[in-house]
Design an enzyme around this catalytic site. Structure first.
Site, PDB file in Angstrom:
ATOM      1  N   GLY A 223       0.818  -1.221   0.000  1.00  0.00           N
ATOM      2  CA  GLY A 223       0.000   0.000   0.000  1.00  0.00           C
ATOM      3  C   GLY A 223       0.843   1.258   0.000  1.00  0.00           C
ATOM      4  CG  ASP A 224       0.233   3.885   2.222  1.00  0.00           C
ATOM      5  OD1 ASP A 224      -0.911   4.223   1.897  1.00  0.00           O
ATOM      6  OD2 ASP A 224       0.526   3.418   3.340  1.00  0.00           O
ATOM      7  CD  GLU A 225       1.570   0.087  -3.218  1.00  0.00           C
ATOM      8  OE1 GLU A 225       0.575   0.824  -3.116  1.00  0.00           O
ATOM      9  OE2 GLU A 225       1.571  -1.102  -2.862  1.00  0.00           O
TER      10      GLU A 225
ATOM     11  CE  LYS B 266      -3.130   1.911  -3.654  1.00  0.00           C
ATOM     12  NZ  LYS B 266      -2.030   1.907  -2.682  1.00  0.00           N
TER      13      LYS B 266
ATOM     14  CB  ALA C 103      -8.055   3.694   0.369  1.00  0.00           C
ATOM     15  N   GLY C 104      -6.035   5.772   1.723  1.00  0.00           N
ATOM     16  CA  GLY C 104      -5.691   7.197   1.782  1.00  0.00           C
ATOM     17  C   GLY C 104      -4.858   7.491   0.559  1.00  0.00           C
ATOM     18  CG  HIS C 105      -5.788   6.350  -2.870  1.00  0.00           C
ATOM     19  ND1 HIS C 105      -6.509   5.655  -3.802  1.00  0.00           N
ATOM     20  CD2 HIS C 105      -5.287   5.411  -2.021  1.00  0.00           C
ATOM     21  CE1 HIS C 105      -6.449   4.359  -3.525  1.00  0.00           C
ATOM     22  NE2 HIS C 105      -5.721   4.185  -2.443  1.00  0.00           N
TER      23      HIS C 105
ATOM     24  CD  GLN D  46      -7.282  -1.121   0.996  1.00  0.00           C
ATOM     25  OE1 GLN D  46      -8.143  -1.637   0.304  1.00  0.00           O
ATOM     26  NE2 GLN D  46      -7.437   0.077   1.502  1.00  0.00           N
TER      27      GLN D  46
ATOM     28  CB  THR E  64      -7.182  -5.100   3.704  1.00  0.00           C
ATOM     29  OG1 THR E  64      -8.401  -4.409   4.030  1.00  0.00           O
ATOM     30  CG2 THR E  64      -7.123  -5.368   2.204  1.00  0.00           C
TER      31      THR E  64
ATOM     32  CB  ALA F  32      -2.639   9.248   3.342  1.00  0.00           C
TER      33      ALA F  32
ATOM     34  NE  ARG G 114       2.258   5.583   4.459  1.00  0.00           N
ATOM     35  CZ  ARG G 114       2.081   6.526   3.530  1.00  0.00           C
ATOM     36  NH1 ARG G 114       3.106   6.982   2.835  1.00  0.00           N
ATOM     37  NH2 ARG G 114       0.880   6.998   3.292  1.00  0.00           N
TER      38      ARG G 114
ATOM     39  CG  LEU H 109      14.582   7.745  -8.932  1.00  0.00           C
ATOM     40  CD1 LEU H 109      15.005   6.279  -8.963  1.00  0.00           C
ATOM     41  CD2 LEU H 109      14.851   8.387 -10.294  1.00  0.00           C
TER      42      LEU H 109
HETATM   43  P1  GDP Z   1      -1.497   5.628  -2.223  1.00  0.00           P
HETATM   44  O1  GDP Z   1      -2.244   5.133  -1.052  1.00  0.00           O
HETATM   45  O2  GDP Z   1      -0.871   4.513  -3.024  1.00  0.00           O
HETATM   46  O3  GDP Z   1      -2.299   6.560  -3.092  1.00  0.00           O
HETATM   47  O4  GDP Z   1      -0.271   6.472  -1.653  1.00  0.00           O
HETATM   48  P2  GDP Z   1      -0.326   7.575  -0.465  1.00  0.00           P
HETATM   49  O5  GDP Z   1      -0.960   8.793  -0.978  1.00  0.00           O
HETATM   50  O6  GDP Z   1      -0.884   6.958   0.770  1.00  0.00           O
HETATM   51  O7  GDP Z   1       1.212   7.750  -0.177  1.00  0.00           O
HETATM   52  C1  GDP Z   1       2.091   8.169  -1.157  1.00  0.00           C
HETATM   53  C2  GDP Z   1       2.798   9.434  -0.647  1.00  0.00           C
HETATM   54  O8  GDP Z   1       3.933   9.688  -1.453  1.00  0.00           O
HETATM   55  C3  GDP Z   1       1.933  10.685  -0.773  1.00  0.00           C
HETATM   56  O9  GDP Z   1       2.280  11.557   0.272  1.00  0.00           O
HETATM   57  C4  GDP Z   1       2.348  11.264  -2.115  1.00  0.00           C
HETATM   58  O10 GDP Z   1       2.142  12.678  -2.191  1.00  0.00           O
HETATM   59  C5  GDP Z   1       3.806  10.936  -2.125  1.00  0.00           C
HETATM   60  N1  GDP Z   1       4.405  10.686  -3.458  1.00  0.00           N
HETATM   61  C6  GDP Z   1       3.875  10.035  -4.522  1.00  0.00           C
HETATM   62  N2  GDP Z   1       4.794   9.920  -5.514  1.00  0.00           N
HETATM   63  C7  GDP Z   1       5.924  10.503  -5.056  1.00  0.00           C
HETATM   64  C8  GDP Z   1       7.244  10.665  -5.585  1.00  0.00           C
HETATM   65  O11 GDP Z   1       7.559  10.249  -6.680  1.00  0.00           O
HETATM   66  N3  GDP Z   1       8.150  11.292  -4.785  1.00  0.00           N
HETATM   67  C9  GDP Z   1       7.850  11.775  -3.540  1.00  0.00           C
HETATM   68  N4  GDP Z   1       8.802  12.371  -2.834  1.00  0.00           N
HETATM   69  N5  GDP Z   1       6.629  11.620  -3.007  1.00  0.00           N
HETATM   70  C10 GDP Z   1       5.677  10.989  -3.748  1.00  0.00           C
HETATM   71  P1  IMO Z   2      -3.935   2.604   0.449  1.00  0.00           P
HETATM   72  O1  IMO Z   2      -5.055   2.421  -0.523  1.00  0.00           O
HETATM   73  C1  IMO Z   2      -1.490   0.856   3.584  1.00  0.00           C
HETATM   74  C2  IMO Z   2      -3.422  -2.030   6.232  1.00  0.00           C
HETATM   75  C3  IMO Z   2      -3.629  -1.646   7.685  1.00  0.00           C
HETATM   76  C4  IMO Z   2      -3.549  -3.016   8.334  1.00  0.00           C
HETATM   77  C5  IMO Z   2      -4.219  -3.923   7.316  1.00  0.00           C
HETATM   78  C6  IMO Z   2      -5.684  -4.225   7.627  1.00  0.00           C
HETATM   79  O2  IMO Z   2      -3.799   3.988   0.965  1.00  0.00           O
HETATM   80  O3  IMO Z   2      -2.661   2.029  -0.080  1.00  0.00           O
HETATM   81  P2  IMO Z   2      -7.921  -2.781   7.478  1.00  0.00           P
HETATM   82  O4  IMO Z   2      -8.294  -1.476   8.133  1.00  0.00           O
HETATM   83  O5  IMO Z   2      -7.961  -2.741   5.994  1.00  0.00           O
HETATM   84  O6  IMO Z   2      -8.660  -3.960   8.031  1.00  0.00           O
HETATM   85  O7  IMO Z   2      -6.377  -3.009   7.906  1.00  0.00           O
HETATM   86  O8  IMO Z   2      -4.121  -3.259   6.069  1.00  0.00           O
HETATM   87  N1  IMO Z   2      -3.987  -1.078   5.255  1.00  0.00           N
HETATM   88  C7  IMO Z   2      -3.251  -0.257   4.499  1.00  0.00           C
HETATM   89  N2  IMO Z   2      -1.928  -0.031   4.485  1.00  0.00           N
HETATM   90  N3  IMO Z   2      -2.283   1.481   2.706  1.00  0.00           N
HETATM   91  C8  IMO Z   2      -3.615   1.253   2.685  1.00  0.00           C
HETATM   92  O9  IMO Z   2      -4.420   1.758   1.719  1.00  0.00           O
HETATM   93  C9  IMO Z   2      -4.162   0.377   3.635  1.00  0.00           C
HETATM   94  N4  IMO Z   2      -5.414  -0.051   3.918  1.00  0.00           N
HETATM   95  C10 IMO Z   2      -5.290  -0.952   4.897  1.00  0.00           C
HETATM   96  O10 IMO Z   2      -2.628  -0.782   8.126  1.00  0.00           O
HETATM   97  O11 IMO Z   2      -2.197  -3.410   8.413  1.00  0.00           O
HETATM   98 MG    MG Z   3      -2.331   5.432   1.029  1.00  0.00          MG
END
Ligand code: GDP
Ligand code: IMO
Ligand code: MG
Length: 425
Positions: free
Chosen positions: A11-13, A15, A38-40, A222, A237, A297, A303, A330
């Protein structure tokens, strides 16, 4: 062109950022699983937007956003978010749609999530987001869930009463506070008119648009390693964030999917409990966390951070059938003199696993095998074209591609919309 986008790690790549970038050429963005766990994040100029339930394409006026049948939707979280999106200046009327088949996350699911988590002993805690996700999906597969379409029925409020009674039996057994049925009825009554305008048959809507050759973007939440089937069970999840989930969670056939994009952070993070073979608890881990701003997020939790894990990414490539990778962050690696890639997990007797083991116990007896590459030690965050990247950064990316398969489609070098390089998609 219909595209499924999935997270390839824990997660948190990034997306949300990549969805925002790809929405430019899409007509509709669909969430197909998960909920407000989710937190995007999308950063546009100086402004940072965080989305939990509303698809990350919403920041593009005129694009349709759909909450598919596979999502578990908390009406309170959704209403709060819709208000927020409107306060940011984006009109939602006529372009936001919720499946009548989607399940609802109710207050008792959140209460059960917290109670179940607090009952788990150390070592067994999942570290859930506390958003009621597990109990809502348990209700769905147990066939006692509440669907969005239920709000349209005359006996909706009676249904709430009977659900509260059933949930109270479990809450009591867990030693948690029971809920008051009258209070719940009062709480949910205003939700009916608030949600009604958005509720629709999204399967019909999507198929009409497929027939009209519109372009659909499926936004995974996720990630692969949090998938209920493919992830590090039970530290996962409760949904299928992998590519197949896009079909079951939206009512669109696999035949309509043209490509799969996997999002990969160029190192690894995980929030919550569970195995993480390349986790770093030293100064390098701290550098990744602070340079990468690695705090949840949704929950704000720090993390866990570590080196890139090619075993995980190769597994994600296979399970999702990734055609193109969107590689992110990167720039976060810019200061390291050496960067490491994990290529396998070595058991004490010398055997090296090159595929992700199903039995998590195995991992506790293994250590990661690393390949070391020279760092580039210069600022990549201003890069506007792939050719401008330092040779060592390209070598790092190319070595990863060699190890995991798939092509590079997008490379991200910063949080903002403009810091996204289109490579060959
Ligand atoms: P998601 O859940 O996959 O949408 O990812 P999150 O939003 O939870 O977490 C990604 C975090 O990395 C956010 O704070 C973005 O603003 C940040 N982010 C995304 N791409 C880049 C990048 O290429 N470089 C940096 N420094 N931050 C990034
Ligand atoms: P995005 O979409 C990172 C993790 C939680 C926990 C496990 C189960 O932002 O990438 P849940 O509340 O789903 O039952 O929790 O999954 N988790 C995430 N980790 N990014 C997320 O979403 C997540 N959504 C759930 O931290 O370990
Ligand atoms: Mg996220």
């Amino acid at each position: 062109m219909n595209t499924v986008l999935v997270g390839a790690q824990w997660g948190d790549e990034g997306k949300g950022k990549v969805i925002d970038f790809l929405t430019e050429e899409a007509d509709i963005v669909v969430r197909f699983q998960g909920g407000s766990n989710a937190g995007h994040t999308v950063v546009v100029g100086e402004k940072k937007y965080v989305l939990h339930l509303v698809p990350s394409g919403v920041l593009h006026e005129g694009k349709h956003c759909v909450i598919g049948n596979g999502v578990v939707m908390d009406p309170f979280d959704l209403m709060k978010e819709l208000e927020q999106v409107e306060s940011w200046g984006f009109e939602l009327k006529g372009r936001f749609h919720i499946s009548e088949r989607a399940q609802m996350v109710m207050q008792w699911h959140r209460a059960l999530d917290r109670a179940e988590e607090s009952m788990r002993p150390e070592g067994k805690k999942i570290g859930t987001t506390g958003r009621g996700i597990g109990p809502a999906y348990a209700a769905k597969v147990g066939r006692y869930g509440m669907r969005v379409g239920d709000i349209l029925k005359p006996d909706f409020l009676d249904l709430i009463r009977s659900q509260v009674e059933e949930a109270n039996i479990k809450l009591k057994a867990l030693g948690a506070h029971e809920l008051d049925a009258d209070e719940m009825v009062k709480l949910y009554t205003p939700m009916v008119p608030a949600l009604m305008p958005y509720v629709t048959d999204t399967i019909q809507f999507l198929h009409e648009n497929l027939d009209a050759k519109k372009s659909i973007l499926f936004e995974g939440a996720q990630a692969t390693m949090l998938d209920i089937d493919f992830g590090t069970y039970p530290f996962v999840t409760s949904s299928n964030p992998t590519a197949g989930g896009a079909c079951t969670g939206s009512g669109v056939s696999p035949r309509s999917i043209d490509r799969v994009i996997g999002v990969l952070k160029l190192y690894t993070t995980r929030v919550g409990e569970g195995p993480f073979p390349t986790e770093l608890t030293d100064a390098d881990g701290e550098t990744l966390r602070s340079r990468g701003g690695e705090f949840g997020a949704t929950t704000g939790r720090p993390r866990r951070c570590g080196w890139f894990d090619a075993v995980v990414a190769r597994y994600a490539q296979r399970v999702n059938g990734v055609d193109y990778w969107a590689m992110t962050k990167l720039d976060v690696l810019d200061t390291f003199p050496v960067v490491k890639i994990c290529t396998g997990y070595r058991r004490k007797d010398g055997f090296v696993y090159q595929t992700f083991p199903a039995d998590l116990e195995v991992l506790s007896h293994c250590e990661p095998v690393y390949e070391e590459l020279p760092g580039w030690q210069c600022d990549t965050s201003k890069t506007t074209d792939y050719s401008q990247l330092p040779e060592n950064a390209k070598a790092y990316v190319n070595r990863i591609l060699d190890l995991i398969g798939g092509k590079l489609g997008v490379l991200s070098v910063g949080p903002a919309r403009e810091t996204t390089l289109r490579i060959n998609i």
